[in-house]
Design a protein around this motif. Structure first.
Motif, short mmCIF file in Angstrom:
data_model
loop_
_atom_site.label_atom_id
_atom_site.label_comp_id
_atom_site.label_asym_id
_atom_site.label_seq_id
_atom_site.Cartn_x
_atom_site.Cartn_y
_atom_site.Cartn_z
N PRO A 81 32.42 -38.69 -0.57
CA PRO A 81 32.07 -38.97 1.19
C PRO A 81 31.83 -37.86 2.06
CG PRO A 81 33.92 -39.96 0.29
CD PRO A 81 33.62 -39.31 -0.90
N ALA A 82 32.56 -36.34 1.83
CA ALA A 82 31.97 -35.65 2.85
C ALA A 82 30.68 -35.13 2.81
CB ALA A 82 32.41 -34.07 2.13
N GLU A 83 29.67 -35.77 1.27
CA GLU A 83 28.00 -35.31 1.65
C GLU A 83 27.42 -36.37 2.14
OE1 GLU A 83 28.89 -34.97 -2.19
OE2 GLU A 83 29.50 -32.54 -2.23
N ALA A 84 28.35 -37.02 2.25
CA ALA A 84 27.63 -38.92 2.78
C ALA A 84 26.41 -38.41 3.91
CB ALA A 84 27.94 -39.90 3.08
N ASP A 85 24.59 -39.26 4.12
CA ASP A 85 24.42 -38.81 4.72
C ASP A 85 23.29 -40.56 5.34
OD1 ASP A 85 22.32 -38.07 6.89
OD2 ASP A 85 22.08 -36.32 6.82
N ALA A 86 23.42 -40.92 5.72
CA ALA A 86 22.64 -42.58 5.79
C ALA A 86 20.98 -41.68 5.87
CB ALA A 86 23.69 -43.22 5.98
N ALA A 87 21.27 -41.03 6.83
CA ALA A 87 19.27 -41.35 7.31
C ALA A 87 19.00 -40.24 6.50
CB ALA A 87 19.73 -39.66 8.46
N LYS A 88 19.45 -39.08 5.07
CA LYS A 88 19.13 -38.85 4.36
C LYS A 88 19.21 -39.71 2.60
CE LYS A 88 19.05 -34.35 6.78
NZ LYS A 88 20.30 -32.94 6.18
N GLY A 89 19.71 -41.28 3.19
CA GLY A 89 19.68 -40.87 1.35
C GLY A 89 20.82 -41.15 0.58
N ARG A 90 21.84 -40.04 1.70
CA ARG A 90 22.67 -40.07 0.89
C ARG A 90 23.99 -40.89 0.71
NH1 ARG A 90 22.26 -36.02 -1.97
NH2 ARG A 90 25.21 -34.85 -1.85
N ILE A 91 24.53 -41.84 -0.26
CA ILE A 91 25.27 -43.19 -0.18
C ILE A 91 26.47 -42.57 -0.64
CG2 ILE A 91 25.36 -45.43 -0.12
CD1 ILE A 91 23.72 -44.94 1.58
N SER A 92 27.70 -42.29 0.45
CA SER A 92 29.13 -42.40 -0.18
C SER A 92 29.24 -44.03 -1.46
CB SER A 92 30.66 -42.48 0.68
OG SER A 92 31.56 -42.35 0.28
N VAL A 93 30.38 -42.70 -2.22
CA VAL A 93 31.41 -44.00 -3.80
C VAL A 93 32.30 -44.54 -2.64
CG1 VAL A 93 32.02 -41.54 -4.04
CG2 VAL A 93 31.83 -44.00 -5.81
N LEU A 94 32.57 -44.07 -1.78
CA LEU A 94 33.22 -45.31 -0.92
C LEU A 94 33.21 -45.83 -0.18
CD1 LEU A 94 36.55 -43.19 -0.74
CD2 LEU A 94 36.28 -45.00 -2.73
N ALA A 95 31.81 -45.50 0.13
CA ALA A 95 30.52 -46.89 1.29
C ALA A 95 30.51 -48.41 -0.21
CB ALA A 95 29.30 -46.89 1.45
N PRO A 96 30.42 -49.31 0.43
CA PRO A 96 30.54 -50.15 -0.71
C PRO A 96 28.94 -50.51 -1.07
CG PRO A 96 31.04 -51.45 1.76
CD PRO A 96 30.68 -49.45 1.77
N VAL A 97 27.74 -50.60 -0.51
CA VAL A 97 27.06 -50.47 -1.99
C VAL A 97 27.25 -49.36 -2.79
CG1 VAL A 97 25.72 -48.64 0.11
CG2 VAL A 97 24.41 -50.77 -1.94
N GLY A 98 27.88 -47.65 -2.67
CA GLY A 98 28.14 -46.79 -3.38
C GLY A 98 29.29 -47.13 -4.22
N ALA A 99 30.10 -47.93 -3.95
CA ALA A 99 30.96 -48.25 -4.95
C ALA A 99 30.42 -49.04 -5.86
CB ALA A 99 32.39 -48.15 -4.97
N ALA A 100 29.82 -49.60 -5.77
CA ALA A 100 28.70 -50.71 -6.41
C ALA A 100 27.76 -50.45 -7.09
CB ALA A 100 27.89 -51.85 -5.28
N LEU A 101 26.89 -49.00 -6.64
CA LEU A 101 26.44 -48.66 -7.56
C LEU A 101 26.65 -48.15 -8.88
CD1 LEU A 101 23.74 -47.22 -4.79
CD2 LEU A 101 23.36 -49.17 -7.00
N LEU A 102 28.01 -47.20 -8.23
CA LEU A 102 28.39 -46.66 -10.07
C LEU A 102 28.87 -46.98 -10.78
CD1 LEU A 102 29.44 -43.68 -9.96
CD2 LEU A 102 32.45 -44.42 -9.80
N GLY A 103 28.00 -47.14 -12.52
CA GLY A 103 28.21 -47.19 -13.55
C GLY A 103 26.82 -47.99 -14.43
N LEU A 104 26.23 -48.57 -12.89
CA LEU A 104 24.89 -49.16 -13.30
C LEU A 104 23.80 -48.38 -14.01
CD1 LEU A 104 24.40 -52.11 -9.70
CD2 LEU A 104 25.98 -52.07 -12.00
N THR A 105 23.22 -49.75 -14.83
CA THR A 105 22.22 -48.72 -15.30
C THR A 105 20.86 -49.32 -14.51
OG1 THR A 105 22.17 -50.71 -16.93
CG2 THR A 105 23.14 -48.24 -17.79
N VAL A 106 19.53 -49.20 -15.27
CA VAL A 106 18.57 -49.84 -14.76
C VAL A 106 18.36 -51.27 -15.44
CG1 VAL A 106 16.12 -49.47 -14.95
CG2 VAL A 106 17.27 -47.24 -14.91
#
Length: 139
Positions: A81-106
């Motif tokens: 969360p402290a490093e998140a910056d949506a304008a730079k494409g840095r998505i927090s793991v505690l944003a809904p899309v970030g939590a959803a992405l964690l652990g996915l594969t291509v």
């Protein structure tokens, strides 16, 4: 946030330990996304960093996703969360899309709603940087 049929989630032990500690802090105790992430951690397969495949979304990974309906491509970096910056494409793991992405594969997809309530389906098309595969430690 939802993952279709809850695909298997795999995490490195470093990511697991850092996320577990983050979720134990008082500021995240009553946050819905944090609670959903906690459920994901509880069912995760936890591996040593050197056992993590290069096509897996881990913390600090940079991924390319495509909107399945509109075809728009996004490059996102999953961060704390402290490093998140949506304008730079840095998505927090505690944003809904970030939590959803964690652990996915291509090739896997996630369904989620934008902040204005629009449903989206994102498909992970590439993991262009992943710390474990690159042999780099997390900050």
């Amino acid at each position: 946030m939802s993952k279709q049929a809850s695909p298997a989630i795999t995490l490195s032990n470093r990511d697991f330990d850092r996320l577990d500690a983050l979720l134990d802090t008082p500021q995240w105790q009553h946050n819905a996304t944090a609670q959903a992430l906690r459920a994901e951690l509880d069912r995760a397969q936890v591996l040593a960093p050197d056992k993590i495949p290069g096509n897996l979304v881990t913390m600090n990974s940079t991924v390319t996703c495509v909107e399945e309906l509109g075809g728009k491509e996004h490059t996102l970096t999953l961060c704390y969360p402290a490093e998140a910056d949506a304008a730079k494409g840095r998505i927090s793991v505690l944003a809904p899309v970030g939590a959803a992405l964690l652990g996915l594969t291509v090739g896997q997809t996630i369904d989620w709603k934008t902040p204005d309530g629009q449903p989206l389906r994102l498909r992970v098309t590439a993991v262009t940087f992943q710390p474990e595969a690159a042999g780099q430690l997390h900050r």
